[in-house]
Design a protein around this motif. Structure first.
Motif, PDB file in Angstrom:
ATOM      1  N   ALA A  90      -7.987  61.927  52.876  1.00  0.00           N
ATOM      2  CA  ALA A  90      -7.679  61.836  51.285  1.00  0.00           C
ATOM      3  C   ALA A  90      -8.403  62.803  50.335  1.00  0.00           C
ATOM      4  O   ALA A  90      -7.711  63.349  49.475  1.00  0.00           O
ATOM      5  N   PHE A  91      -9.640  62.576  50.672  1.00  0.00           N
ATOM      6  CA  PHE A  91     -10.605  63.698  49.757  1.00  0.00           C
ATOM      7  C   PHE A  91     -10.265  65.002  49.888  1.00  0.00           C
ATOM      8  O   PHE A  91     -10.118  65.907  48.792  1.00  0.00           O
ATOM      9  N   GLU A  92      -9.871  65.477  51.054  1.00  0.00           N
ATOM     10  CA  GLU A  92      -9.859  66.782  51.239  1.00  0.00           C
ATOM     11  C   GLU A  92      -8.345  67.306  50.646  1.00  0.00           C
ATOM     12  O   GLU A  92      -8.179  68.208  50.088  1.00  0.00           O
ATOM     13  N   LEU A  93      -7.394  66.240  50.619  1.00  0.00           N
ATOM     14  CA  LEU A  93      -5.932  66.569  50.148  1.00  0.00           C
ATOM     15  C   LEU A  93      -6.463  66.571  48.379  1.00  0.00           C
ATOM     16  O   LEU A  93      -5.898  67.661  47.825  1.00  0.00           O
ATOM     17  N   GLN A  94      -6.921  65.484  47.934  1.00  0.00           N
ATOM     18  CA  GLN A  94      -7.155  65.526  46.577  1.00  0.00           C
ATOM     19  C   GLN A  94      -8.051  66.764  45.959  1.00  0.00           C
ATOM     20  O   GLN A  94      -7.891  67.251  45.047  1.00  0.00           O
ATOM     21  N   TYR A  95      -8.895  67.139  46.940  1.00  0.00           N
ATOM     22  CA  TYR A  95      -9.891  68.223  46.380  1.00  0.00           C
ATOM     23  C   TYR A  95      -9.114  69.382  46.146  1.00  0.00           C
ATOM     24  O   TYR A  95      -9.365  70.267  45.463  1.00  0.00           O
ATOM     25  N   GLY A  96      -8.313  69.716  47.431  1.00  0.00           N
ATOM     26  CA  GLY A  96      -7.153  70.910  47.281  1.00  0.00           C
ATOM     27  C   GLY A  96      -6.429  70.973  45.984  1.00  0.00           C
ATOM     28  O   GLY A  96      -6.466  71.826  45.250  1.00  0.00           O
ATOM     29  N   HIS A  97      -5.956  69.700  45.531  1.00  0.00           N
ATOM     30  CA  HIS A  97      -5.354  69.749  44.278  1.00  0.00           C
ATOM     31  C   HIS A  97      -6.121  69.882  43.165  1.00  0.00           C
ATOM     32  O   HIS A  97      -5.879  70.610  42.218  1.00  0.00           O
ATOM     33  N   TRP A  98      -7.384  69.333  43.216  1.00  0.00           N
ATOM     34  CA  TRP A  98      -8.444  69.685  42.217  1.00  0.00           C
ATOM     35  C   TRP A  98      -8.701  70.937  41.956  1.00  0.00           C
ATOM     36  O   TRP A  98      -8.697  71.552  41.097  1.00  0.00           O
TER      37      TRP A  98
ATOM     38  N   ARG B 120     -10.390  72.773  21.832  1.00  0.00           N
ATOM     39  CA  ARG B 120     -10.978  71.147  21.846  1.00  0.00           C
ATOM     40  C   ARG B 120     -10.128  70.559  23.103  1.00  0.00           C
ATOM     41  O   ARG B 120     -10.752  69.756  23.874  1.00  0.00           O
ATOM     42  N   MET B 121      -8.856  70.735  22.940  1.00  0.00           N
ATOM     43  CA  MET B 121      -7.921  70.268  23.829  1.00  0.00           C
ATOM     44  C   MET B 121      -8.467  70.712  25.283  1.00  0.00           C
ATOM     45  O   MET B 121      -8.281  70.172  26.308  1.00  0.00           O
ATOM     46  N   LEU B 122      -8.649  71.909  25.404  1.00  0.00           N
ATOM     47  CA  LEU B 122      -8.744  72.553  26.807  1.00  0.00           C
ATOM     48  C   LEU B 122     -10.195  72.375  27.424  1.00  0.00           C
ATOM     49  O   LEU B 122     -10.314  71.866  28.302  1.00  0.00           O
ATOM     50  N   VAL B 123     -11.047  71.904  26.293  1.00  0.00           N
ATOM     51  CA  VAL B 123     -12.429  71.607  26.741  1.00  0.00           C
ATOM     52  C   VAL B 123     -12.400  70.076  27.273  1.00  0.00           C
ATOM     53  O   VAL B 123     -12.824  69.765  28.245  1.00  0.00           O
ATOM     54  N   GLU B 124     -11.538  69.148  26.414  1.00  0.00           N
ATOM     55  CA  GLU B 124     -11.594  67.856  27.007  1.00  0.00           C
ATOM     56  C   GLU B 124     -10.638  67.607  28.204  1.00  0.00           C
ATOM     57  O   GLU B 124     -11.113  66.868  29.132  1.00  0.00           O
ATOM     58  N   THR B 125      -9.775  68.602  28.653  1.00  0.00           N
ATOM     59  CA  THR B 125      -8.884  68.589  29.802  1.00  0.00           C
ATOM     60  C   THR B 125      -9.909  69.125  30.824  1.00  0.00           C
ATOM     61  O   THR B 125     -10.067  68.470  31.892  1.00  0.00           O
ATOM     62  N   GLY B 126     -10.827  69.872  30.583  1.00  0.00           N
ATOM     63  CA  GLY B 126     -11.943  70.535  31.802  1.00  0.00           C
ATOM     64  C   GLY B 126     -12.698  69.644  31.879  1.00  0.00           C
ATOM     65  O   GLY B 126     -12.939  69.325  32.842  1.00  0.00           O
ATOM     66  N   LEU B 127     -13.321  68.816  30.782  1.00  0.00           N
ATOM     67  CA  LEU B 127     -14.262  67.761  31.346  1.00  0.00           C
ATOM     68  C   LEU B 127     -13.461  66.475  31.846  1.00  0.00           C
ATOM     69  O   LEU B 127     -14.209  66.146  33.000  1.00  0.00           O
ATOM     70  N   ALA B 128     -12.193  66.107  31.645  1.00  0.00           N
ATOM     71  CA  ALA B 128     -11.551  65.048  32.456  1.00  0.00           C
ATOM     72  C   ALA B 128     -11.511  65.730  33.837  1.00  0.00           C
ATOM     73  O   ALA B 128     -11.433  64.635  34.724  1.00  0.00           O
ATOM     74  N   ASN B 129     -10.974  67.126  34.103  1.00  0.00           N
ATOM     75  CA  ASN B 129     -11.135  67.520  35.440  1.00  0.00           C
ATOM     76  C   ASN B 129     -12.152  67.407  36.243  1.00  0.00           C
ATOM     77  O   ASN B 129     -12.336  66.736  37.436  1.00  0.00           O
ATOM     78  N   TYR B 130     -13.487  67.397  35.675  1.00  0.00           N
ATOM     79  CA  TYR B 130     -14.644  67.223  36.343  1.00  0.00           C
ATOM     80  C   TYR B 130     -14.668  65.815  36.720  1.00  0.00           C
ATOM     81  O   TYR B 130     -15.342  65.554  37.648  1.00  0.00           O
ATOM     82  N   ASP B 131     -14.539  64.915  35.629  1.00  0.00           N
ATOM     83  CA  ASP B 131     -14.637  63.577  35.850  1.00  0.00           C
ATOM     84  C   ASP B 131     -13.856  62.986  36.967  1.00  0.00           C
ATOM     85  O   ASP B 131     -14.382  62.232  37.789  1.00  0.00           O
ATOM     86  N   HIS B 132     -12.619  63.634  37.088  1.00  0.00           N
ATOM     87  CA  HIS B 132     -11.756  63.240  38.271  1.00  0.00           C
ATOM     88  C   HIS B 132     -12.538  63.802  39.547  1.00  0.00           C
ATOM     89  O   HIS B 132     -12.609  63.135  40.443  1.00  0.00           O
ATOM     90  N   LEU B 133     -13.062  64.983  39.567  1.00  0.00           N
ATOM     91  CA  LEU B 133     -13.862  65.469  40.851  1.00  0.00           C
ATOM     92  C   LEU B 133     -14.754  64.421  41.113  1.00  0.00           C
ATOM     93  O   LEU B 133     -15.366  64.095  42.241  1.00  0.00           O
ATOM     94  N   PHE B 134     -15.645  63.810  40.237  1.00  0.00           N
ATOM     95  CA  PHE B 134     -16.799  63.140  40.628  1.00  0.00           C
ATOM     96  C   PHE B 134     -16.410  61.853  41.162  1.00  0.00           C
ATOM     97  O   PHE B 134     -16.960  61.255  42.051  1.00  0.00           O
ATOM     98  N   ARG B 135     -15.123  61.254  40.580  1.00  0.00           N
ATOM     99  CA  ARG B 135     -14.471  59.883  41.153  1.00  0.00           C
ATOM    100  C   ARG B 135     -13.842  59.993  42.664  1.00  0.00           C
ATOM    101  O   ARG B 135     -14.398  59.250  43.464  1.00  0.00           O
ATOM    102  N   ILE B 136     -13.244  61.295  42.977  1.00  0.00           N
ATOM    103  CA  ILE B 136     -12.771  61.527  44.249  1.00  0.00           C
ATOM    104  C   ILE B 136     -14.104  61.739  45.317  1.00  0.00           C
ATOM    105  O   ILE B 136     -14.045  61.331  46.278  1.00  0.00           O
TER     106      ILE B 136
END
Length: 199
Positions: free
Chosen positions: A7-15, A41-57
């Protein structure tokens, strides 16, 4: 293969795909002089959220199998930003040093536990005790992976608070480029010709 790792490998590929798309979008926004502060600012917040998602998976994958986890210039900083970055760097370095020391100690005791289970002259119950000890230490290794990612996540969040939106966008762009280069290097390393172990 462990379902959590799969599941991580699949999610990481999407990430990775999302990260590359976001990096391209962020680069375009920074190059376009007409990009508004709100859009950036919206792009920065999206980028931070993307890294948050990486740390969760990564955290979930580390629980399943911990072994599957294991710059361009910013705009000039104000004196206040320089002091805040310096302070953040000091506290992050201290936390990183503490994690490194704990990790080294854990690796040492894990090795000792595994060696103890392999001793043919040990008491009959020594294998079970050593195996249980090794499992506990592997759980500790999971904790270290999660703590290290939490430290990275906090550092990203704090940098976002210190920097201007444009500086944070440039920082995220540099981080995205770094990860792309690291993945390319990792792919080259994995594809390298291997020398025969038998000489």
């Amino acid at each position: 293969m462990d379902p959590g790792v799969a599941a991580f490998e699949l999610q990481y590929g999407h990430w990775v795909d999302e990260q590359e798309r976001h990096t391209t979008e962020l680069r375009g926004a920074l190059q376009a002089q007409a990009t508004s502060e709100l859009e950036l600012r919206m792009l920065v917040e999206t980028g931070l959220a993307n890294y948050d998602h990486l740390f969760r998976i990564k955290s979930a994958a580390a629980c399943a199998d911990v072994f599957c986890i294991l710059s361009p210039q910013l705009e000039p900083l104000s004196d206040t930003q320089v002091m805040a970055v310096y302070s953040l760097r000091q506290s992050s370095a201290q936390a990183e040093d503490a994690l490194s020391q704990g990790m080294e100690k854990l690796q040492q005791t894990l090795s000792e536990s595994l060696l103890a289970t392999a001793d043919p002259f040990a008491a009959p119950n020594a294998y079970n005790m050593g195996a249980n000890s090794a499992v506990v230490k592997l759980e500790g290794l999971v904790g270290f992976v999660q703590q290290a990612d939490h430290l990275r996540q906090e550092t990203l969040q704090n940098m976002h608070k210190i920097l201007t939106t444009r500086q944070a966008a440039r920082g995220l762009l540099a981080l995205g480029d770094y990860f792309q280069r690291l993945r390319a290097l990792s792919s080259l390393w994995a594809a390298r010709p291997r020398e025969s172990a038998i000489s």
